[in-house]
Design a protein around this motif. Structure first.
Motif, PDB file in Angstrom:
ATOM      1  N   PRO A  57      59.373   5.488 -29.851  1.00 47.88           N
ATOM      2  CA  PRO A  57      59.353   4.730 -31.105  1.00 47.88           C
ATOM      3  C   PRO A  57      58.189   5.106 -32.021  1.00 47.88           C
ATOM      4  CG  PRO A  57      59.296   3.256 -29.179  1.00 47.88           C
ATOM      5  CD  PRO A  57      59.118   4.650 -28.679  1.00 47.88           C
ATOM      6  N   SER A  58      58.342   4.786 -33.293  1.00 51.82           N
ATOM      7  CA  SER A  58      57.282   5.066 -34.262  1.00 51.82           C
ATOM      8  C   SER A  58      57.517   4.243 -35.521  1.00 51.82           C
ATOM      9  CB  SER A  58      57.299   6.543 -34.635  1.00 51.82           C
ATOM     10  OG  SER A  58      56.509   6.772 -35.783  1.00 51.82           O
ATOM     11  N   THR A  59      56.439   3.805 -36.132  1.00 52.54           N
ATOM     12  CA  THR A  59      56.520   3.211 -37.475  1.00 52.54           C
ATOM     13  C   THR A  59      55.846   4.162 -38.471  1.00 52.54           C
ATOM     14  OG1 THR A  59      56.527   0.977 -36.599  1.00 52.54           O
ATOM     15  CG2 THR A  59      55.853   1.224 -38.905  1.00 52.54           C
ATOM     16  N   ARG A  60      54.526   4.352 -38.293  1.00 53.03           N
ATOM     17  CA  ARG A  60      53.731   5.137 -39.237  1.00 53.03           C
ATOM     18  C   ARG A  60      54.196   6.589 -39.331  1.00 53.03           C
ATOM     19  NH1 ARG A  60      51.217   0.827 -37.718  1.00 53.03           N
ATOM     20  NH2 ARG A  60      52.284   1.337 -35.790  1.00 53.03           N
ATOM     21  N   THR A  61      54.361   7.231 -38.174  1.00 51.94           N
ATOM     22  CA  THR A  61      54.661   8.664 -38.180  1.00 51.94           C
ATOM     23  C   THR A  61      56.006   8.935 -38.840  1.00 51.94           C
ATOM     24  OG1 THR A  61      53.376   8.816 -36.163  1.00 51.94           O
ATOM     25  CG2 THR A  61      54.788  10.698 -36.683  1.00 51.94           C
ATOM     26  N   ARG A 109      58.020  14.067 -31.436  1.00 50.25           N
ATOM     27  CA  ARG A 109      57.229  13.086 -30.666  1.00 50.25           C
ATOM     28  C   ARG A 109      57.851  12.970 -29.276  1.00 50.25           C
ATOM     29  NH1 ARG A 109      54.850   7.252 -32.271  1.00 50.25           N
ATOM     30  NH2 ARG A 109      53.398   8.712 -33.223  1.00 50.25           N
ATOM     31  N   HIS A 143      47.186  13.835 -30.432  1.00 47.48           N
ATOM     32  CA  HIS A 143      47.815  13.253 -31.629  1.00 47.48           C
ATOM     33  C   HIS A 143      47.093  13.855 -32.839  1.00 47.48           C
ATOM     34  CE1 HIS A 143      50.197  10.717 -33.976  1.00 47.48           C
ATOM     35  NE2 HIS A 143      49.868   9.521 -33.531  1.00 47.48           N
ATOM     36  N   GLN A 146      47.193  12.173 -36.407  1.00 49.83           N
ATOM     37  CA  GLN A 146      46.404  10.940 -36.486  1.00 49.83           C
ATOM     38  C   GLN A 146      44.927  11.253 -36.682  1.00 49.83           C
ATOM     39  OE1 GLN A 146      47.499   7.556 -36.249  1.00 49.83           O
ATOM     40  NE2 GLN A 146      45.423   7.323 -37.046  1.00 49.83           N
ATOM     41  N   CYS A 286      44.106   3.470 -34.533  1.00 50.63           N
ATOM     42  CA  CYS A 286      45.236   4.263 -35.049  1.00 50.63           C
ATOM     43  C   CYS A 286      46.472   3.408 -35.313  1.00 50.63           C
ATOM     44  CB  CYS A 286      45.564   5.383 -34.072  1.00 50.63           C
ATOM     45  SG  CYS A 286      45.901   4.796 -32.400  1.00 50.63           S
ATOM     46  N   LEU A 287      46.522   2.211 -34.759  1.00 49.98           N
ATOM     47  CA  LEU A 287      47.674   1.306 -34.834  1.00 49.98           C
ATOM     48  C   LEU A 287      48.905   1.925 -34.144  1.00 49.98           C
ATOM     49  CD1 LEU A 287      47.363  -0.069 -38.505  1.00 49.98           C
ATOM     50  CD2 LEU A 287      46.339  -0.997 -36.401  1.00 49.98           C
ATOM     51  N   ARG A 314      47.672   8.978 -43.174  1.00 46.42           N
ATOM     52  CA  ARG A 314      48.664   9.779 -42.437  1.00 46.42           C
ATOM     53  C   ARG A 314      49.589  10.484 -43.435  1.00 46.42           C
ATOM     54  NH1 ARG A 314      50.070   8.496 -37.191  1.00 46.42           N
ATOM     55  NH2 ARG A 314      51.356  10.362 -37.411  1.00 46.42           N
TER      56      ARG A 314
END
Ligand code: CP
Length: 326
Positions: A57-61, A109, A143, A146, A286-287, A314
Motif C-alpha cells: 500500500p501507499s498514499t504519498r508515493t 514498491r 527508500h 523519501q 516520513c509518514l 516528495r
C-alpha cells in the motif's frame, strides 16, 4: 554544479550516485517547486508514461508520482501485481521486457518478502531486463525518494545542513517496519557530507553494508556518523529529530514484538526529547506515523513538526528525478 549524466539511469540505490548528481536532483527539484508556486508546469515529459507497480500500500508515493507525471505533461499508470499476469506466474523478467516496449519509466514498491534482500534482488533483476529507467519506491533496503525529499526539506529549513546535528532515531511501534529509511539516510549523509547520529536501542543495528558504506564515503565527504543507544544523549543539541520505527535483523518478528515493549516510553519522541535539543529543532517523520507510539500528538501536531513539508517535497524531488532520468 548541474550534471547531464543522469539520463537513462535507474534510481534504485543512492549508493550509485555521486554528491554532484544528488545535488543536481535537488537543484532541479527546487527550480520545479518555484515554478509550480507561480503556476508554471514545464512539460518536460510530454507524451511519456510512467508505470507504477505497487506490491504494497501507499498514499504519498502513489499520489505524488501520478500528480508529478501530470504536471510534467506525461501520464502515470497504476499496476497491482494481482491484476498483471504476474498473478499467473509470468516472470518479472518477461514483464520488464514487455513493459519496456510500452512505457518510458517505471517505479516499483516491493518489500516484506520471505528474506531480507529478496525484494532488492527482484528489483535488480527487473532493472537488468528492462530498457527503461527503474525507480525504487521503497524496497526492503532503501527508500531513496523519501530521503531525497527529506534532504530537500532540511535544506529549506536550514540552508546549509553540514553544520547541523541530524538525529535519525528508532521509535517504538507495534508494527515491525522496514529499515529502508535509516539505511538510506546513512548513505546520503556519507555521500553528501552531513552529520548524522543514528540512535536505536540495542539489537536494532541496521544492515552493516549501509554503515560501512556511509563510513567509507564519509572519509571523502567529511560527514560525521555517530551511533548511540541513548535517545536523550542523541537529542542533546539536535537540530533535527527524525523518528522512524524499524525491525531487528537479530530477532524473529515474534521475539522483536515482545522485546521492543520495554522501549515504548523512552523511544516515543515527545517534548521531553526536545527539551534537550537546539531551541529551533524540528521534528521529521516520513509518514505514515504511528501516533503516540513513534511520536506524541503534541510533537507531530506542534510547531516543530515539518512532516507535511516532507510529504509535499516528495512531489517536487520525484518530478526532478523523473525529468532527469526518463
Ligand atoms: N512515506 C511514504 O513512502 O509514504 P507512503 O507509504 O504513503 O507512500
Amino acid at each position: 554544479m548541474l550534471t547531464r549524466a543522469l539520463k537513462g539511469r535507474d534510481f534504485i540505490s543512492l549508493m550509485y550516485f555521486t554528491k554532484e548528481e544528488l545535488e543536481t536532483m535537488l537543484e532541479v527539484a527546487f527550480w520545479l517547486k518555484a515554478q509550480a508556486a507561480v503556476g508554471v508546469f514545464p512539460e518536460l515529459l510530454k507524451g511519456k508514461t510512467l508505470g507504477m507497480l505497487f506490491a504494497k500500500p501507499s498514499t504519498r508515493t502513489r499520489v505524488s508520482f501520478e500528480v508529478g507525471m501530470t504536471q510534467l505533461g506525461g501520464h502515470a499508470q497504476f499496476y497491482d501485481p494481482e491484476h498483471l499476469q504476474l498473478a499467473h506466474k509470468e516472470t518479472m523478467e518477461d514483464t520488464a521486457r514487455v513493459l519496456s516496449r510500452y512505457i518510458d519509466g517505471i517505479m516499483i514498491r516491493l518489500y516484506g518478502l520471505e528474506k531480507y534482500g529478496d525484494a532488492r534482488r527482484i528489483l535488480r533483476s527487473f532493472a537488468d531486463n528492462a530498457t527503461i529507467p527503474v525507480i525504487n519506491a521503497l524496497d526492503d533496503k532503501e527508500h531513496p525518494c523519501q530521503i531525497m525529499a527529506d534532504i530537500m526539506t532540511m535544506k529549506e529549513k536550514f540552508g546549509d545542513i553540514r553544520d547541523k546535528k541530524i538525529v535519525m532515531s528508532w521509535a517504538y511501534s507495534d508494527r515491525i517496519k522496514s529499515a529502508g529509511v535509516p539505511q538510506t539516510m546513512l548513505i546520503a549523509a556519507g555521500i553528501m557530507g552531513f552529520n548524522l547520529t543514528l540512535a536505536y536501542p540495542p539489537k536494532y543495528d541496521v544492515d552493516p553494508e549501509y554503515l560501512e558504506f556511509a563510513k567509507e564515503a564519509a572519509k571523502k565527504s567529511g560527514a560525521h556518523i555517530e551511533i548511540t543507544h541513548d535517545i536523550y544523549e542523541a537529542a542533546k543539541d539536535a537540530h533535527v529529530i527524525y523518528a522512524k520505527s524499524w525491525g531487528s535483523f537479530l530477532m524473529s518478528k515474534e521475539e522483536d514484538a515482545e522485546y521492543r515493549k520495554q522501549f515504548r516510553k523512552d523511544w516515543c519522541i515527545s517534548e521531553e526529547h526536545f527539551k534537550e535539543a537546539d531551541p529551533n529543532a524540528v521534528f521529521m517523520h516520513c509518514l505514515p506515523a504511528d501516533r503516540n507510539q513513534e511520536v506524541t500528538d503534541e510533537v507531530i501536531d506542534g510547531p516543530r513538526s515539518i512532516v507535511y513539508d516532507e510529504a509535499e517535497n516528495r512531489l517536487h524531488i520525484q518530478k526532478a528525478i523523473m525529468a532527469l532520468i526518463m
